[in-house]
Each structure stands twice: as C-alpha cells, then as structure tokens.
Design a protein around this motif. Structure first.
Motif, PDB file in Angstrom:
ATOM      1  N   THR A  25       0.821  -1.214   0.000  1.00 52.88           N
ATOM      2  CA  THR A  25       0.000   0.000   0.000  1.00 52.88           C
ATOM      3  C   THR A  25       0.855   1.264   0.000  1.00 52.88           C
ATOM      4  O   THR A  25       0.582   2.215  -0.710  1.00 52.88           O
ATOM      5  CB  THR A  25      -0.977   0.041   1.200  1.00 52.88           C
ATOM      6  N   GLY A  72      -4.863  -9.615  -5.564  1.00 52.43           N
ATOM      7  CA  GLY A  72      -4.824  -8.696  -6.698  1.00 52.43           C
ATOM      8  C   GLY A  72      -6.088  -7.875  -6.754  1.00 52.43           C
ATOM      9  O   GLY A  72      -7.107  -8.323  -7.254  1.00 52.43           O
ATOM     10  N   GLY A  73      -6.023  -6.662  -6.235  1.00 53.09           N
ATOM     11  CA  GLY A  73      -7.211  -5.821  -6.242  1.00 53.09           C
ATOM     12  C   GLY A  73      -6.857  -4.359  -6.138  1.00 53.09           C
ATOM     13  O   GLY A  73      -5.690  -3.994  -5.975  1.00 53.09           O
ATOM     14  N   PRO A  75      -7.258  -1.618  -3.682  1.00 57.36           N
ATOM     15  CA  PRO A  75      -7.607  -1.646  -2.258  1.00 57.36           C
ATOM     16  C   PRO A  75      -8.734  -0.670  -1.900  1.00 57.36           C
ATOM     17  O   PRO A  75      -8.643   0.519  -2.191  1.00 57.36           O
ATOM     18  CB  PRO A  75      -6.305  -1.220  -1.563  1.00 57.36           C
ATOM     19  N   GLY A  76      -9.763  -1.199  -1.278  1.00 61.35           N
ATOM     20  CA  GLY A  76     -10.878  -0.369  -0.842  1.00 61.35           C
ATOM     21  C   GLY A  76     -11.815   0.013  -1.963  1.00 61.35           C
ATOM     22  O   GLY A  76     -12.850   0.641  -1.732  1.00 61.35           O
ATOM     23  N   VAL A  77     -11.470  -0.332  -3.211  1.00 65.39           N
ATOM     24  CA  VAL A  77     -12.308   0.047  -4.351  1.00 65.39           C
ATOM     25  C   VAL A  77     -12.950  -1.176  -4.994  1.00 65.39           C
ATOM     26  O   VAL A  77     -14.167  -1.226  -5.182  1.00 65.39           O
ATOM     27  CB  VAL A  77     -11.504   0.848  -5.401  1.00 65.39           C
ATOM     28  N   SER A  79     -12.103  -4.651  -7.864  1.00 65.43           N
ATOM     29  CA  SER A  79     -11.258  -5.546  -8.638  1.00 65.43           C
ATOM     30  C   SER A  79     -10.333  -4.772  -9.562  1.00 65.43           C
ATOM     31  O   SER A  79     -10.527  -3.582  -9.818  1.00 65.43           O
ATOM     32  CB  SER A  79     -12.124  -6.493  -9.465  1.00 65.43           C
ATOM     33  N   ASN A 239      -6.293   8.812  -2.613  1.00 69.18           N
ATOM     34  CA  ASN A 239      -7.383   7.832  -2.679  1.00 69.18           C
ATOM     35  C   ASN A 239      -8.287   8.069  -3.883  1.00 69.18           C
ATOM     36  O   ASN A 239      -8.822   7.130  -4.467  1.00 69.18           O
ATOM     37  CB  ASN A 239      -8.197   7.874  -1.388  1.00 69.18           C
ATOM     38  N   TYR A 242      -7.139   6.179  -6.929  1.00 69.41           N
ATOM     39  CA  TYR A 242      -7.477   4.754  -6.908  1.00 69.41           C
ATOM     40  C   TYR A 242      -8.924   4.539  -7.328  1.00 69.41           C
ATOM     41  O   TYR A 242      -9.249   3.603  -8.061  1.00 69.41           O
ATOM     42  CB  TYR A 242      -7.219   4.152  -5.520  1.00 69.41           C
ATOM     43  N   LYS A 243      -9.804   5.427  -6.847  1.00 69.52           N
ATOM     44  CA  LYS A 243     -11.222   5.318  -7.224  1.00 69.52           C
ATOM     45  C   LYS A 243     -11.394   5.611  -8.715  1.00 69.52           C
ATOM     46  O   LYS A 243     -12.144   4.938  -9.414  1.00 69.52           O
ATOM     47  CB  LYS A 243     -12.068   6.269  -6.385  1.00 69.52           C
TER      48      LYS A 243
END
Lengths: 295, 251
Positions: A25, A72-73, A75-77, A79, A239, A242-243
């Motif tokens: 992270t 594998g993703g 994070p927090g969002v 796939s 963040n 990432y979104k």
C-alpha cells in the motif's frame, strides 16, 4: 549508483525477467512500473503480494507473461479489471497465474533472502489453493511429526522498491509501513530503488529500514515516484486516483487511451512505444549483462 | 411495525461491532470489517486492539482508511512491523483473538471464497484472491464474517475454498490442523448466523428489526435451518448510529 530511472531500468530489467515491484500500500514503485511500460518490456514474470493498479497497468500494457501474487485488487475500491480481462479473456495476452496467501508469499521472500530452498508455515491446509498451485506442498516436522505447509523460496531477478531517501553512497532508507521490501530486496539478484531525494547524511528515523548500498544496484531520484500511493513524511495517498482508476481499468478503450498518453508523455524516452494490443515477445534490447547477475 | 430509521448496512455494521469484546486483539480486513471494528472501538470496546495486515499493530485511526495500509494506520499504531512479522510472530503464533473477514461467497459450513466465481481454470469472475484470509481463518481464536445476504453469496457449496470455515462438517478443522475455532458468527444485512454446535452447519440465530425469517431463507442458497432460540437484533442506539455515520460520512 545514482542514475536516471530510464537508464536504471534499461540496465537492470530485461525481457523475460522475474521482477518484483514491492510495496504494501505504501511506497509502491509506480514511476518505475511506468518506465517498464514505456520501455516496452515483455514476457515478465511479475511478482508481488498485493498487485494493485500499477500491476493492472503493466498487465494491460502486455508486459507480463505470468503473475505470482496473493491479493490482486484495487484496495478499498474493488477488482483490477485489466488483470481480470487478462485472466478471463486473454487480453491483451494470456496471463499465467500462480497464487498464494500473504503468509505464503511473505515466507517465500524470507526463504529467498535467507538463502534457503523453501519456507515452512502453518497455512493453506484445507484450501483449494493447494490443488491449484504445485508450489504449495507439505513437509513433516522432523522433531514433532507435525505436518506443515512448504513453499519454495522466491528469488526475483530484480526487485524494485521506492524509498524516502538515499545518501550519496547509495544507502537506502525507508520508514512507515515497510511491508516486505527488505526481504524482497535481499532475495533478489539485482535491486533498483527509486527515492524521493538523495541527501548527504541519512538522519535516523524511528522504525526505519536501511538497505546498505552493497545490496543496491541502482538508485534513481524520482520525487513523487510512489504516487498515487504515498511516501510517509512526503505526501499522502491519493485515494481519489485509486477510485478513478476503476472506470479507466474497466474499459479497454479508456485504458488504451490512458496507455497512449503514458507512453507518449515520456521526457528523455528512447525505447519504442509498445503496440496495443502487443504481439507476444519483443525485440531484443541488446543490453550488456547487468551488474549483480550470476550471484 | 417499527419505523426503519437506519439502512440495512448500518444495522449490519452495528451488529458486527457488538460482536467484538473490549480488549480483544482483532485482525481487521478492509471494508465492512474495518467500519465495524472502528465502531466498536468508539463505543463499547475502547481497548479493542486493531491489527491491519500491513503490519500496523494497535492502530486507532481517526477516520476510516481506504486501504489496509493508509498512513493514518501507521501514524496511530503502537508499533509498525514487517509483513513476515505480522503473519508469523503475531497471527501464526496464536496472539490474535478475532479475525474479521468479508467474503464474496460463503457456504453452509462457512467456508469462504474470495478467489473465483466459476471454474478456477476458466473463471466467470476473477476476484482479488486470498490475501491474509486463509491464515486468519486458520489461526485466529475465532472468526467473525460480515457480508451482505443474497443467494449469489450464500451458496450450498463455494466455487473455491479460499479460507476454511468448518470444512465439510464436524471434526474437519481438527483433522486439518487448524488451531482456531473458525467462524463463530456470520453477520449480514438481514440477520445473524452461527454454526450449529453439533453439525457445524450455519443456522439462523437472529434477525434484524423488520426482517422476516422467510426473507432470510429466500436469500440463502441452501435450506437454511432456524434456531429454536431465534432472537431479534436490538435496534441500533442513537450513539451507535451517529458513530457509524460519522465514519461513513452519511448524514
């Protein structure tokens, strides 16, 4: 020791290599991942405990032949859609996968750093991971008779990390969540560290990890090189980025446009822009044998 | 008829938070588990010791992290350790009381799938994978699962066993050498399920206010057994709701 990122990637990473860009992270070597895409590297076995959006980008750009991972993703969002597309529809190329649990991957790196052929842990028992991964086996403890999981050592050709600082001699300092970077670096044949800055003297920081220069092959100064992840003490995790990646990663056209922008906006770049979708294999880079090979 | 003044996610989160006891060391997954653990630490369990798998031990974030490794976790932790240390010295060595997990699929024996929907070699949907869950499910003293209830998620048999719950029934955890008790409770937006003490099959033991048993059975992909001692979840208190909403940003 301190070299521009493009040169470091050219010297240390080659088509077909097993490459770990680690970071849990925090301190994810995103800029180095983008440079790998720009240089059009192919047939890489990419290794990482937590492949997130930079691995989605590397996979979508066709750099990877295989992925070794444990989660594998985004994070927090949700796939990773380029990863998904590669696994389910072989786009832009088929992707072989080898998957573990975090505990398994962590111990594989520990064994690799320790010069052992395998690691032992209490794990995997009863899961379907065992029958789908020939690299998960069992071993009987010679002292107690307990049956435990065994996983082979992980020794990447190259480990890439991002750190806060290095000194002019190439000693690398990182702190905050330091994840698996020390083990991943010490398990590798060659190590590339991108850093926020180079300083004359590394002032001690609580919880720091120091990688001595003798185990680091190249340091490249890349301020902001972990963004949109973060560098503790330098900048925060973005963040929103990432979104936002979710919509880009979901759509092949949106991704292709993103990729075109990345590969065209590269100051000082000399390698050819990768075709999309790329053909398997790529031209030989013709680089000399890198330092540290053959350990 | 109760006037519903909270969402189904909110009653789920509050119920999950109540499952955590003060002073527990709790391995927290991101998403719903993280929200619930943070509600618990702000209400009845101020000494809940939250561990995120990034190596942050005793984190007390002032807002919900988006990932398991946000800077706020490192800033507020008692200590930050490496990933091998958190898995080997803390989890594997049996120092964690509760593991708090989510899932894409769960089956009647509380086995968990976070890997693929469909066939492994030709999946319909590729999910993120195992992460820390297999060993959390194996080695925490107990496991609490939080997930939304639907027929797609509550299936007779999971497509892939990522993390072992109660295997194929009684005795399986012992046979597999799993040291913890496994899933002791599954909390959903409809109610609460617990493994039957004898058969280990997940059984409905509680329903949230306004939820009918038939609705829970309808949302479950196997013939769900209902406990003789079925309880109704107490409504969220004003304090619990305000804490949940302060964390999730809901007005």
């Amino acid at each position: 020791m301190v070299v521009p990122l493009g040169e470091a990637v050219r010297q240390l990473i080659h088509d077909g290599d097993t490459v770990a860009l680690e970071g849990f992270t925090h301190l994810i070597p995103v800029a180095a991942g983008h440079e790998i895409i720009r240089q059009g590297l192919r047939d890489l076995t990419l290794v990482r405990m937590t492949p997130d959006i930079v691995y989605d980008q590397l996979i979508g750009a066709g750099c990877a032949r295989k992925l070794v991972f444990s989660w594998g993703g985004n994070p927090g969002v949700g796939s990773l859609h380029r990863f998904r597309d590669a696994v389910t529809d072989a786009w832009p190329a088929p992707l072989e996968i080898e998957e573990h649990s975090h505990a398994g991957m962590a111990n594989r790196y520990v064994a690799g750093a320790s010069g052992l052929p395998f690691a032992v842990l209490r794990g995997y028992s009863g899961t379907d991971l065992v029958e789908n991964n020939p690299n998960i086996k069992t071993v009987t403890c010679p002292f107690t008779g307990q049956e435990l999981a065994a996983v082979p050592a992980l020794n990447p050709d190259v480990t890439v990390i991002h750190a806060q600082r290095a000194d002019t001699a190439g000693n690398v300092q990182l702190w905050g969540i330091t994840g698996i970077q020390k083990e991943a670096a010490l398990a590798a044949d060659r190590v590339l560290a991108t850093v926020e800055e180079v300083v004359d003297v590394l002032d001690p920081v609580p919880g720091q990890v120091i990688l001595p220069s003798r185990v680091v092959d190249a340091v490249s100064v890349v301020p902001g090189g972990a963004a949109p992840s973060y560098a503790h003490g330098y900048y925060e995790r973005d963040n929103a980025a990432y979104k936002d990646w979710d919509a880009i990663g979901r759509d092949r056209e949106a991704f292709t446009a993103w990729l075109r922008e990345l590969t065209s906006a590269a100051p000082g770049r000399t390698a050819p822009t990768p075709a999309v979708p790329p053909a398997p294999g790529s031209p030989d880079a013709g680089d000399p044998e890198p330092a540290g090979r053959g350990a | 008829m109760t006037t519903v003044t909270w969402t189904s996610d909110e009653i789920m989160t509050v119920t999950a938070a109540r499952s955590l006891r003060d002073g527990m060391a709790c391995f927290v997954g991101i998403g719903l588990p993280s929200t619930a653990a943070n509600v618990a630490s702000r209400t009845h369990a101020p000494d809940l010791w939250m561990i995120y798998e990034s190596g942050t031990l005793g984190a007390s974030p002032d807002h919900l992290p988006l990932s398991i490794g946000d800077g706020i976790l490192a800033d507020t932790a008692d200590t930050v350790v490496s990933v091998p240390e958190v898995f080997n010295y803390w989890l594997q060595a049996g120092r964690i009381d509760a593991g708090f997990l989510g899932a894409a699929q769960i089956d009647r024996y509380a086995n968990i799938n976070t890997t693929v929907i469909g066939d492994y070699d030709d999946p319909r949907v590729r999910l993120p994978g195992a992460g820390g869950a297999p060993e959390i499910a194996a080695s925490c003293r107990e496991v609490i699962v939080i997930m939304r209830h639907s027929r797609r998620a509550f299936v007779d048999k999971v497509d892939f066993v990522t993390s072992v719950g109660h295997g194929a029934g009684p005795g399986d955890r012992e046979r597999l050498g799993l040291t913890g008790a496994g899933p002791v409770r599954v909390i959903t937006d409809l109610g609460v399920l617990e493994p039957d003490p004898i058969t280990r099959e997940l059984t409905l033991v509680g329903v949230h206010p306004g939820v009918e048993v038939s609705a829970v059975r309808e949302a479950t992909g196997w013939d769900l057994r209902v406990s003789d001692d079925l309880v109704r979840t107490p409504a969220p208190t004003d304090t619990e709701l305000s804490v949940v909403r302060s964390l999730t940003g809901a007005a």
